[in-house]
Design a protein around this motif. Structure first.
Motif, PDB file in Angstrom:
ATOM      1  N   LYS A  17       0.967  -1.187  -0.106  1.00 19.27           N
ATOM      2  CA  LYS A  17       0.064  -0.011   0.118  1.00 19.27           C
ATOM      3  C   LYS A  17       0.923   1.204   0.028  1.00 19.27           C
ATOM      4  N   PRO A  18       0.307   2.434  -0.472  1.00 16.54           N
ATOM      5  CA  PRO A  18       1.264   3.758  -0.284  1.00 16.54           C
ATOM      6  C   PRO A  18       1.283   3.707   1.209  1.00 16.54           C
ATOM      7  N   PHE A  19       2.432   4.372   1.372  1.00 17.58           N
ATOM      8  CA  PHE A  19       2.748   4.885   2.677  1.00 17.58           C
ATOM      9  C   PHE A  19       1.796   5.763   3.490  1.00 17.58           C
ATOM     10  N   ALA A  20       1.209   6.594   2.813  1.00 22.05           N
ATOM     11  CA  ALA A  20       0.083   7.624   3.237  1.00 22.05           C
ATOM     12  C   ALA A  20      -1.057   6.720   3.689  1.00 22.05           C
ATOM     13  N   PHE A  21      -1.384   5.782   3.075  1.00 21.90           N
ATOM     14  CA  PHE A  21      -2.625   4.982   3.538  1.00 21.90           C
ATOM     15  C   PHE A  21      -2.377   3.765   4.240  1.00 21.90           C
ATOM     16  N   CYS A  22      -1.133   3.702   4.627  1.00 24.93           N
ATOM     17  CA  CYS A  22      -0.947   2.511   5.482  1.00 24.93           C
ATOM     18  C   CYS A  22      -0.497   2.772   6.873  1.00 24.93           C
ATOM     19  N   CYS A  23       1.134   2.953   6.961  1.00 27.21           N
ATOM     20  CA  CYS A  23       1.520   3.387   8.467  1.00 27.21           C
ATOM     21  C   CYS A  23       1.668   4.623   8.707  1.00 27.21           C
ATOM     22  N   GLU A  24       1.770   5.614   7.750  1.00 30.92           N
ATOM     23  CA  GLU A  24       1.854   6.945   8.007  1.00 30.92           C
ATOM     24  C   GLU A  24       0.944   7.489   9.034  1.00 30.92           C
ATOM     25  N   PRO A  25      -0.494   7.172   9.041  1.00 25.26           N
ATOM     26  CA  PRO A  25      -1.648   7.946   9.959  1.00 25.26           C
ATOM     27  C   PRO A  25      -1.167   7.366  11.246  1.00 25.26           C
ATOM     28  N   TYR A  26      -0.441   6.130  11.531  1.00 27.70           N
ATOM     29  CA  TYR A  26      -0.428   5.794  12.778  1.00 27.70           C
ATOM     30  C   TYR A  26       0.920   6.344  13.605  1.00 27.70           C
ATOM     31  N   ILE A  27       1.949   6.306  12.759  1.00 29.59           N
ATOM     32  CA  ILE A  27       3.095   7.107  12.976  1.00 29.59           C
ATOM     33  C   ILE A  27       2.947   8.286  13.368  1.00 29.59           C
ATOM     34  N   GLU A  28       2.215   9.111  12.425  1.00 25.75           N
ATOM     35  CA  GLU A  28       1.992  10.487  12.531  1.00 25.75           C
ATOM     36  C   GLU A  28       0.959  10.708  13.949  1.00 25.75           C
ATOM     37  N   GLY A  29       0.429   9.825  14.420  1.00 32.75           N
ATOM     38  CA  GLY A  29      -0.468   9.930  15.646  1.00 32.75           C
ATOM     39  C   GLY A  29      -2.017  10.438  15.048  1.00 32.75           C
ATOM     40  N   GLN A  30      -2.256  10.262  13.852  1.00 31.92           N
ATOM     41  CA  GLN A  30      -3.737  10.357  13.309  1.00 31.92           C
ATOM     42  C   GLN A  30      -4.795   9.420  13.627  1.00 31.92           C
ATOM     43  N   LYS A  31      -4.076   8.208  13.859  1.00 30.92           N
ATOM     44  CA  LYS A  31      -4.837   6.935  14.069  1.00 30.92           C
ATOM     45  C   LYS A  31      -4.332   6.078  14.807  1.00 30.92           C
ATOM     46  N   LEU A  32      -4.886   5.124  15.651  1.00 28.39           N
ATOM     47  CA  LEU A  32      -4.521   3.925  16.609  1.00 28.39           C
ATOM     48  C   LEU A  32      -4.214   2.952  15.501  1.00 28.39           C
ATOM     49  N   ALA A  33      -3.236   1.941  15.459  1.00 28.83           N
ATOM     50  CA  ALA A  33      -3.243   0.808  14.764  1.00 28.83           C
ATOM     51  C   ALA A  33      -4.195  -0.196  15.115  1.00 28.83           C
ATOM     52  N   PRO A  34      -5.075  -0.568  14.335  1.00 28.72           N
ATOM     53  CA  PRO A  34      -6.322  -1.549  14.835  1.00 28.72           C
ATOM     54  C   PRO A  34      -5.901  -2.606  15.139  1.00 28.72           C
ATOM     55  N   THR A  35      -4.716  -3.488  14.921  1.00 28.85           N
ATOM     56  CA  THR A  35      -4.309  -4.907  14.950  1.00 28.85           C
ATOM     57  C   THR A  35      -3.173  -4.848  15.694  1.00 28.85           C
ATOM     58  N   ALA A  36      -2.535  -5.813  16.267  1.00 28.93           N
ATOM     59  CA  ALA A  36      -1.288  -6.215  16.542  1.00 28.93           C
ATOM     60  C   ALA A  36      -0.276  -6.118  15.485  1.00 28.93           C
ATOM     61  N   GLU A  37      -0.907  -7.054  14.161  1.00 27.66           N
ATOM     62  CA  GLU A  37       0.019  -6.876  12.892  1.00 27.66           C
ATOM     63  C   GLU A  37       0.405  -5.616  12.820  1.00 27.66           C
ATOM     64  N   GLN A  38      -0.702  -4.956  12.454  1.00 29.83           N
ATOM     65  CA  GLN A  38      -0.489  -3.323  12.081  1.00 29.83           C
ATOM     66  C   GLN A  38       0.254  -2.560  12.766  1.00 29.83           C
ATOM     67  N   LEU A  39       0.266  -2.698  14.162  1.00 32.67           N
ATOM     68  CA  LEU A  39       1.148  -2.070  15.110  1.00 32.67           C
ATOM     69  C   LEU A  39       2.528  -2.332  14.960  1.00 32.67           C
ATOM     70  N   MET A  40       3.048  -3.882  14.494  1.00 32.32           N
ATOM     71  CA  MET A  40       4.091  -4.367  14.411  1.00 32.32           C
ATOM     72  C   MET A  40       4.518  -4.033  13.003  1.00 32.32           C
ATOM     73  N   ARG A  41       3.818  -3.866  12.134  1.00 33.19           N
ATOM     74  CA  ARG A  41       4.158  -2.994  10.853  1.00 33.19           C
ATOM     75  C   ARG A  41       4.666  -1.872  10.687  1.00 33.19           C
ATOM     76  N   SER A  42       4.014  -1.072  11.705  1.00 29.79           N
ATOM     77  CA  SER A  42       4.103   0.409  11.761  1.00 29.79           C
ATOM     78  C   SER A  42       5.332   0.830  12.599  1.00 29.79           C
ATOM     79  N   ARG A  43       5.822  -0.265  13.479  1.00 31.93           N
ATOM     80  CA  ARG A  43       6.863  -0.264  14.218  1.00 31.93           C
ATOM     81  C   ARG A  43       8.185  -0.630  13.467  1.00 31.93           C
ATOM     82  N   TYR A  44       7.967  -1.449  12.571  1.00 32.77           N
ATOM     83  CA  TYR A  44       9.047  -1.671  11.635  1.00 32.77           C
ATOM     84  C   TYR A  44       9.216  -0.536  10.687  1.00 32.77           C
TER      85      TYR A  44
END
Length: 142
Positions: A17-44
């Protein structure tokens, strides 16, 4: 915004996915990661981009005193993350309170190419996922 990446740049987490529609909203604090996998991906992705604050904020509060910001900054400076592969998932969905994600993350330093293999433990509290700990093995890349 962390970078000048646009919707044309793929997210470092390997989702396709494009960064803007994947991990960026989590890293920028706009959204919370909805699952453990998405948190792990955003931490990577945070490791790949140098988002130290996000790494600290998404670590379980009871483990944060063990974090050394200077060590993380040094690791980020000398490490290039080159790929993420999810190997296994146990729970960690929106409705769960715990989850386990097993993954391999490839990286390079000036001296070597390696693979970090981890089986990570996550938990959710009040709708927010946190990284708790994991079993980690680092080995030379094949």
């Amino acid at each position: 915004m962390l970078t000048s990446q646009t919707t044309e740049h793929r997210c470092p987490c390997g989702s396709g996915k494009p960064f803007a529609f994947c991990c960026e909203p989590y890293i920028e604090g706009q959204k919370l990661a909805p699952t453990a996998e998405q948190l792990m991906r955003s931490r990577y992705t945070a490791f790949a981009l140098g988002a130290i604050d996000y790494l600290i904020e998404t670590t379980a509060p009871e483990k944060r005193e063990l974090i050394d910001r200077a060590i993380i900054a040094e690791q980020i400076q000398f490490t290039t993350w080159t790929g993420l592969t999810i190997l296994d998932k146990e729970a960690g969905h929106k409705e769960d309170s715990q989850g386990i994600i097993e993954f391999e993350a490839a990286f390079e330093t000036e001296e070597e190419q390696c693979v970090l293999h981890e089986r990570s433990n996550f938990y959710a509290k009040n709708g927010q996922w946190f990284y708790l700990d994991g079993e980690v093995e680092v080995r030379p890349a094949a």
